[in-house]
Design an enzyme around this catalytic site. Structure first.
Site, PDB file in Angstrom:
ATOM      1  CD  GLN A  81       4.203   4.368   4.253  1.00 50.99           C
ATOM      2  OE1 GLN A  81       4.779   5.232   4.699  1.00 50.99           O
ATOM      3  NE2 GLN A  81       4.548   3.519   3.220  1.00 50.99           N
ATOM      4  CE  LYS A 112      -4.733   6.819   5.930  1.00 50.82           C
ATOM      5  NZ  LYS A 112      -4.843   5.616   4.725  1.00 50.82           N
ATOM      6  CG  PHE A 123      12.165   4.706  -0.040  1.00 53.23           C
ATOM      7  CD1 PHE A 123      13.011   4.116   0.703  1.00 53.23           C
ATOM      8  CD2 PHE A 123      10.637   4.216  -0.243  1.00 53.23           C
ATOM      9  CE1 PHE A 123      12.839   2.843   0.825  1.00 53.23           C
ATOM     10  CE2 PHE A 123      10.938   2.827  -0.305  1.00 53.23           C
ATOM     11  CZ  PHE A 123      11.699   2.134   0.478  1.00 53.23           C
ATOM     12  N   GLY A 158       4.757   3.193  -7.308  1.00 52.06           N
ATOM     13  CA  GLY A 158       4.147   2.115  -6.853  1.00 52.06           C
ATOM     14  C   GLY A 158       2.519   2.047  -7.015  1.00 52.06           C
ATOM     15  CG  ASN A 159      -1.513  -0.066  -5.300  1.00 53.99           C
ATOM     16  OD1 ASN A 159      -2.336   0.170  -4.400  1.00 53.99           O
ATOM     17  ND2 ASN A 159      -1.750  -0.508  -6.448  1.00 53.99           N
ATOM     18  CD1 TRP A 160      -1.216   7.476  -3.408  1.00 52.39           C
ATOM     19  CD2 TRP A 160      -2.973   6.942  -4.700  1.00 52.39           C
ATOM     20  NE1 TRP A 160      -2.141   8.805  -3.260  1.00 52.39           N
ATOM     21  CE2 TRP A 160      -3.347   8.306  -3.978  1.00 52.39           C
ATOM     22  CE3 TRP A 160      -3.950   6.578  -5.425  1.00 52.39           C
ATOM     23  CZ2 TRP A 160      -4.473   8.965  -4.467  1.00 52.39           C
ATOM     24  CZ3 TRP A 160      -5.123   7.295  -5.887  1.00 52.39           C
ATOM     25  CH2 TRP A 160      -5.159   8.265  -5.225  1.00 52.39           C
ATOM     26  N   GLY A 161       1.319   5.315  -6.798  1.00 55.64           N
ATOM     27  CA  GLY A 161       1.940   6.303  -7.707  1.00 55.64           C
ATOM     28  C   GLY A 161       1.421   5.905  -9.125  1.00 55.64           C
ATOM     29  NE  ARG A 202      -0.217  -0.423   0.954  1.00 54.88           N
ATOM     30  CZ  ARG A 202       0.415   0.462   0.252  1.00 54.88           C
ATOM     31  NH1 ARG A 202       1.595   0.627   0.455  1.00 54.88           N
ATOM     32  NH2 ARG A 202      -0.103   0.791  -1.177  1.00 54.88           N
ATOM     33  CG  ASN A 203      -1.595   0.658   7.166  1.00 55.50           C
ATOM     34  OD1 ASN A 203      -0.338   0.566   7.738  1.00 55.50           O
ATOM     35  ND2 ASN A 203      -1.719   1.312   6.185  1.00 55.50           N
TER      36      ASN A 203
HETATM   37  N1  NAD Z   1      -1.770   2.420  -2.387  1.00 58.04           N
HETATM   38  C1  NAD Z   1      -2.810   3.158  -1.906  1.00 58.04           C
HETATM   39  O1  NAD Z   1      -3.969   2.664  -1.913  1.00 58.04           O
HETATM   40  C2  NAD Z   1      -2.539   4.395  -1.224  1.00 58.04           C
HETATM   41  C3  NAD Z   1      -3.543   5.383  -1.362  1.00 58.04           C
HETATM   42  C4  NAD Z   1      -3.443   6.757  -0.988  1.00 58.04           C
HETATM   43  C5  NAD Z   1      -2.102   6.863  -0.360  1.00 58.04           C
HETATM   44  N2  NAD Z   1      -0.882   6.080  -0.481  1.00 58.04           N
HETATM   45  C6  NAD Z   1       0.198   6.597   0.065  1.00 58.04           C
HETATM   46  O2  NAD Z   1       1.050   6.627  -1.187  1.00 58.04           O
HETATM   47  C7  NAD Z   1       2.612   6.575  -0.958  1.00 58.04           C
HETATM   48  C8  NAD Z   1       3.081   5.555  -1.907  1.00 58.04           C
HETATM   49  O3  NAD Z   1       2.489   4.357  -1.829  1.00 58.04           O
HETATM   50  P1  NAD Z   1       2.468   3.432  -3.024  1.00 58.04           P
HETATM   51  O4  NAD Z   1       0.974   2.756  -3.001  1.00 58.04           O
HETATM   52  O5  NAD Z   1       2.646   4.154  -4.539  1.00 58.04           O
HETATM   53  O6  NAD Z   1       3.765   2.504  -3.113  1.00 58.04           O
HETATM   54  P2  NAD Z   1       3.831   0.890  -2.886  1.00 58.04           P
HETATM   55  O7  NAD Z   1       3.795   0.699  -1.403  1.00 58.04           O
HETATM   56  O8  NAD Z   1       2.889   0.241  -3.776  1.00 58.04           O
HETATM   57  O9  NAD Z   1       5.196   0.780  -3.519  1.00 58.04           O
HETATM   58  C9  NAD Z   1       6.385   0.729  -2.917  1.00 58.04           C
HETATM   59  C10 NAD Z   1       7.268   1.618  -4.018  1.00 58.04           C
HETATM   60  O10 NAD Z   1       8.312   2.029  -3.422  1.00 58.04           O
HETATM   61  C11 NAD Z   1       9.460   2.049  -4.257  1.00 58.04           C
HETATM   62  N3  NAD Z   1      10.864   1.983  -3.666  1.00 58.04           N
HETATM   63  C12 NAD Z   1      11.346   0.716  -3.169  1.00 58.04           C
HETATM   64  N4  NAD Z   1      12.532   1.158  -2.614  1.00 58.04           N
HETATM   65  C13 NAD Z   1      12.722   2.453  -2.662  1.00 58.04           C
HETATM   66  C14 NAD Z   1      13.789   3.521  -2.572  1.00 58.04           C
HETATM   67  N5  NAD Z   1      14.879   3.012  -2.036  1.00 58.04           N
HETATM   68  N6  NAD Z   1      13.585   4.832  -3.103  1.00 58.04           N
HETATM   69  C15 NAD Z   1      12.516   5.150  -3.499  1.00 58.04           C
HETATM   70  N7  NAD Z   1      11.613   4.344  -3.845  1.00 58.04           N
HETATM   71  C16 NAD Z   1      11.584   2.922  -3.419  1.00 58.04           C
HETATM   72  C17 NAD Z   1       9.151   0.664  -5.070  1.00 58.04           C
HETATM   73  O11 NAD Z   1       9.562   0.610  -6.413  1.00 58.04           O
HETATM   74  C18 NAD Z   1       7.435   0.993  -5.107  1.00 58.04           C
HETATM   75  O12 NAD Z   1       7.399   1.779  -6.313  1.00 58.04           O
HETATM   76  C19 NAD Z   1       2.467   5.984   0.490  1.00 58.04           C
HETATM   77  O13 NAD Z   1       2.748   7.138   1.294  1.00 58.04           O
HETATM   78  C20 NAD Z   1       0.927   5.499   0.779  1.00 58.04           C
HETATM   79  O14 NAD Z   1       0.806   5.549   2.124  1.00 58.04           O
HETATM   80  C21 NAD Z   1      -1.240   4.701  -1.107  1.00 58.04           C
END
Ligand code: NAD
Length: 376
Positions: free
Chosen positions: A319, A224, A116, A30-33, A288-289
């Site tokens: 989240q 948080k 997930f 996803g975005n952070w991934g 986003r929250n």
């Molecule tokens: N985005 C940020 O700025 C940020 C920063 C720090 C931490 N985080 C944390 O990182 C974690 C991941 O967030 P993100 O931003 O990478 O994701 P995201 O919310 O941007 O994207 C959602 C992801 O979930 C995947 N997905 C959907 N259905 C699924 C399933 N059944 N099984 C597995 N994956 C599935 C999608 O393909 C996508 O990669 C979260 O816990 C978030 O709180 C995010």
């Protein structure tokens, strides 16, 4: 294409480890991934102790153009859906097959919405190296009968591998364009592995500090998000900076109180690291929250969080609402709701039991909980 591994095994001594080069896999895109993959790929190219290739497991989806997301990432080096206009690096390979994505990996980075993680760990059983090390970048908890369970614990228990965490004031899009920020790694007792994780993620613009308090660091990152929902409600109600600061202070107090109730070993100092106050501040002003909660309050609580998430986040997941529900059910079971007025109000507002304005009217909460005060 992925360049051949140019790292020499001799160089691995620079990294303080034996001859075998570490191989990094990122589970989630996803975005952070995507940003985590970009950081890891930069260091994998730069440091001799890592194999160049960083494989990223992509939960496959078809884009509106008809193309598969993993194909597009491999062709363009860009995650066009979750992190558009940012190159991930020539050594990143998107892989929609979980088993091949983690094959031979010694360092597993878990980064996906927390709902997930259970099914993903289930699919990983028997597919990973038993000596692999894990790190979770996931914010959230798993709800279990015995109470909420941390994601690092879930990974540890399900897969039998050591799991550290990385949390901090890290809005992904800002790190993607290399704006300076900090993060905290929480580890249990393996300092050598914590230092290795610092090498995976640390760059001059992303300063990573290890702290021996895995639970404290993870709970900061998780809780948080509930406070950020409260901050967004305050914004949506048109209240000012004093109110938001008060909400953040009350929220931080509940974060500390809740963390120490769950794990008495949690240290006060952890709340002053990037994972603590810094993440709280950034999430209550950006993220986003806050954004979805602001829209929720502006609509007077008449449109659900689910609906607004779908409309405003383009597939990204919220989240805070889920975490508030998980924390609340635990507080209810313990009769502790009144000692956590902010956490409890966020849940009551998100589920329509109270109006958005109740975020600053704790007397309203007492009407629906009415349990004795707990002084922690
Ligand atoms: N985005 C940020 O700025 C940020 C920063 C720090 C931490 N985080 C944390 O990182 C974690 C991941 O967030 P993100 O931003 O990478 O994701 P995201 O919310 O941007 O994207 C959602 C992801 O979930 C995947 N997905 C959907 N259905 C699924 C399933 N059944 N099984 C597995 N994956 C599935 C999608 O393909 C996508 O990669 C979260 O816990 C978030 O709180 C995010």
């Amino acid at each position: 294409m992925v360049p051949p591994n140019s790292n020499s095994p001799e160089g691995s001594s620079n990294c303080g480890r034996e001859m075998e080069l570490d191989r990094i896999a990122v589970i989630g895109s996803g975005n952070w991934g995507s940003v985590a993959a970009r950081l890891a790929a930069t260091n994998a190219r730069r440091l001799p102790c890592f194999q160049d290739e960083v494989r990223v497991w992509v939960y496959e989806e078809r884009l509106s153009t008809g193309e598969l997301l993993s194909d597009v990432i491999n062709m363009t080096q860009e995650n066009v859906k979750y992190l558009p206009n940012v190159k991930l690096g020539p050594n990143v390979v998107a892989d929609p097959n979980l088993e091949s994505a983690v094959k031979n990996a010694t360092m597993l980075v878990f980064v996906m919405p927390h709902q997930f993680i259970d099914e993903t760990c289930e699919m990983l059983k028997g597919k990973i190296r038993p000596d692999a090390k894990a790190i979770s970048l996931i914010k959230g908890m798993e709800l279990r009968d015995e109470g909420p369970r941390l994601i690092s614990r879930e990974i540890n228990d399900q897969l039998g591998i050591d799991c550290s965490v990385l949390m901090g004031a890290n809005i992904a899009n800002e790190i993607a364009v290399e704006q300076f920020s900090e993060a905290t790694i929480g580890f249990k007792d393996d300092k050598e592995t914590a230092d290795k994780w610092v090498q995976v993620f640390g760059t001059p613009y992303f300063e990573v500090t290890p702290v021996q308090d895995v639970e404290g660091v993870e709970l900061c990152g998780t809780l948080k998000n509930i406070v950020a929902i409260a901050a967004g409600l305050v914004d949506g109600l048109g209240m000012g900076n004093n109110t938001k600061a008060a909400i953040m202070r009350i929220g931080l107090r509940e974060m500390i109180r809740f963390s120490k109730l769950m794990f008495p070993t949690v240290q006060d100092a952890t709340f002053f690291e990037s994972c603590g106050v810094a993440d709280l501040i950034t999430t209550c002003f950006g993220g986003r929250n806050r954004k979805v909660a602001e829209a929720f309050a502006k609509h007077g609580g008449k449109r659900s969080f689910d609906e607004l998430e779908g409309e405003l986040l383009n597939g990204q997941k919220l989240q805070g609402v889920l975490t508030a529900a998980e924390v609340s059910s635990f507080l209810k079971a313990k009769n502790w709701e009144e000692s956590f007025p902010l956490f409890s109000s966020v849940h009551a507002i998100a589920t329509g039991l109270l109006p958005p304005s109740a975020i600053v009217e704790y007397a309203e909460l007492r009407k629906i909980v009415g349990t004795p005060e707990l002084h922690v």
